[in-house]
Design an enzyme around this catalytic site. Structure first.
Site, PDB file in Angstrom:
ATOM      1  N   ASN A 288       2.861  -1.221   4.366  1.00  0.00           N
ATOM      2  CA  ASN A 288       2.253  -1.336   3.049  1.00  0.00           C
ATOM      3  C   ASN A 288       2.826  -2.557   2.333  1.00  0.00           C
ATOM      4  O   ASN A 288       3.729  -3.228   2.852  1.00  0.00           O
ATOM      5  CB  ASN A 288       2.522  -0.059   2.243  1.00  0.00           C
ATOM      6  CG  ASN A 288       1.459   0.200   1.192  1.00  0.00           C
ATOM      7  OD1 ASN A 288       0.635  -0.659   0.891  1.00  0.00           O
ATOM      8  ND2 ASN A 288       1.479   1.390   0.608  1.00  0.00           N
TER       9      ASN A 288
ATOM     10  N   CYS B  18      -3.386  -6.559  -2.267  1.00  0.00           N
ATOM     11  CA  CYS B  18      -3.070  -6.020  -0.946  1.00  0.00           C
ATOM     12  C   CYS B  18      -3.774  -6.797   0.161  1.00  0.00           C
ATOM     13  O   CYS B  18      -3.219  -7.004   1.242  1.00  0.00           O
ATOM     14  CB  CYS B  18      -3.450  -4.547  -0.870  1.00  0.00           C
ATOM     15  SG  CYS B  18      -5.209  -4.209  -1.144  1.00  0.00           S
TER      16      CYS B  18
ATOM     17  N   HIS C  62      -7.978  -0.244   0.103  1.00  0.00           N
ATOM     18  CA  HIS C  62      -6.602  -0.747   0.204  1.00  0.00           C
ATOM     19  C   HIS C  62      -6.368  -1.271   1.622  1.00  0.00           C
ATOM     20  O   HIS C  62      -6.569  -0.547   2.597  1.00  0.00           O
ATOM     21  CB  HIS C  62      -5.618   0.375  -0.110  1.00  0.00           C
ATOM     22  CG  HIS C  62      -4.189  -0.057  -0.161  1.00  0.00           C
ATOM     23  ND1 HIS C  62      -3.740  -1.078  -0.982  1.00  0.00           N
ATOM     24  CD2 HIS C  62      -3.087   0.387   0.519  1.00  0.00           C
ATOM     25  CE1 HIS C  62      -2.431  -1.226  -0.823  1.00  0.00           C
ATOM     26  NE2 HIS C  62      -2.014  -0.368   0.089  1.00  0.00           N
TER      27      HIS C  62
END
Length: 344
Positions: free
Chosen positions: A302, A143, A280
């Site tokens: 995301n 990520c 994250h």
């Protein structure tokens, strides 16, 4: 014992027995319904398991996640909806992965220098910025690299030069050579790699593989570069100012609630999403206010593909440091003049 007392005792025993049988029957119905939902989940997300034992284990995990989603739904103070997602058969440990604190952090903090009045809403997607939602896959915790690449792409697009830089190059050529970038890293590690390599290749020339490989020599010149990177003030008003006047930034959050997130504005109580366990990294592309409830929110991209959440995006409450969103606001810096402003 009198006959009357004996009769009452027998009636009470019978009632308890009936209640127990009714409870067991309802439990069997609930389990059957959850199994039907689980089978739909397996089809939707193309799941198969190696044995009946593993299938039963994953079903039990699925049931636990359904219960957790119901609890989140009951306690959320925003408009978020929680339920079955791609991660519904993951244990909490599998989903969260290993968390670690940063060893090094950006030393530069950008001061607030904006004199213009902050606009009420901002959404860079309306200008065609940050519209390319990607999927990091289920086996690579990259990520940090996706958020960094999207940050760089966004800044170049705002300057009038759309780019699609390589995420894989960040993973393969990470400046911390002893680390596997698929086991997680920090977004400033990615920016350090870009600075040391003098830029990045295009995603077409250096495509994503979802696993760490050997750092390859670049084909030709870099298609994008940055001049620096910095931490913003850990203040949500300062973050909104920068996003509105400069462009999207990266933030690192506690992703616990995202395992069951479907859509809406997430505002969980602190007990459900700690602000001190960030693990994250995502791209913050704008903000707004839900008018009929007057709920301020952030818009975030995301890296779990366009079928997750709100077409690959999600919203979180703005102004309460939800899930630690204000702890690590970091952005690349691109010194190319532009008059672009965030669309409202």
């Amino acid at each position: 014992m009198s006959a009357r007392a004996l009769l009452l005792l027998l009636l009470a025993s019978w009632a308890l027995s009936e209640a127990g049988e009714a409870h067991n029957a309802q439990k069997e119905v609930d389990t059957a319904e959850e199994m039907a939902v689980f089978k739909d989940f397996m089809v939707t997300f193309n799941r198969s398991y190696g044995s009946d034992k593993e299938l039963q284990q994953r079903f039990e995990i699925f049931q636990q996640n359904l219960a957790r989603a119901r609890h989140l739904q009951a306690t959320d103070q925003g408009t978020a909806q929680y339920g079955v997602t791609e991660f519904s058969d993951f244990t909490e440990e599998e989903f969260l992965g290993l968390q670690r604190s940063p060893k090094t952090m950006p030393s530069q903090t950008l001061p607030r220098v904006f004199n213009e009045r902050l606009q009420k809403t901002c959404d860079w997607r309306k200008l065609g910025v940050a519209n390319n939602v990607k999927h990091q896959g289920l086996n690579c915790r990259s990520c940090w690299a996706f958020a960094a690449a999207s940050n760089i792409d966004s800044l170049w697009a705002i300057a009038g030069y759309p780019r699609n830089v390589s995420v894989q190059e960040l993973i393969d050529c990470d400046t911390c050579a002893s680390r596997d970038g698929c086991n997680g890293a920090w977004v400033w590690d990615a920016f350090m790699t870009v600075l040391q390599r003098g830029g990045l290749s295009s995603a077409n020339d250096y495509p994503y593989k979802g696993k760490k490989g050997t750092c390859k020599k670049r084909k030709g010149d870099a298609v994008a570069w940055i001049h620096d990177f910095a931490m913003l003030e850990k203040n949500e008003t300062a973050m909104a100012e920068y996003v509105a006047f400069k462009g999207p930034i990266t933030v690192t959050i506690n992703k616990t609630l995202l395992q069951n997130y479907k859509h809406g504005i997430a505002k969980p109580p602190a007990s459900q999403c700690s602000s001190v366990s960030e693990d994250h990294t995502v791209l913050l592309v704008g903000y707004g206010v839900l008018r009929y409830k007057r709920i301020p929110y952030w818009i975030l991209q995301n890296s779990w593909g366009p079928t997750w959440g709100e077409m690959g995006y999600f919203r979180m409450h703005r102004g309460s440091n939800t899930c630690g969103i204000a702890k690590y606001p970091v952005t690349a810096i691109l010194d190319i003049a532009t008059d672009a402003r965030c669309p409202q």
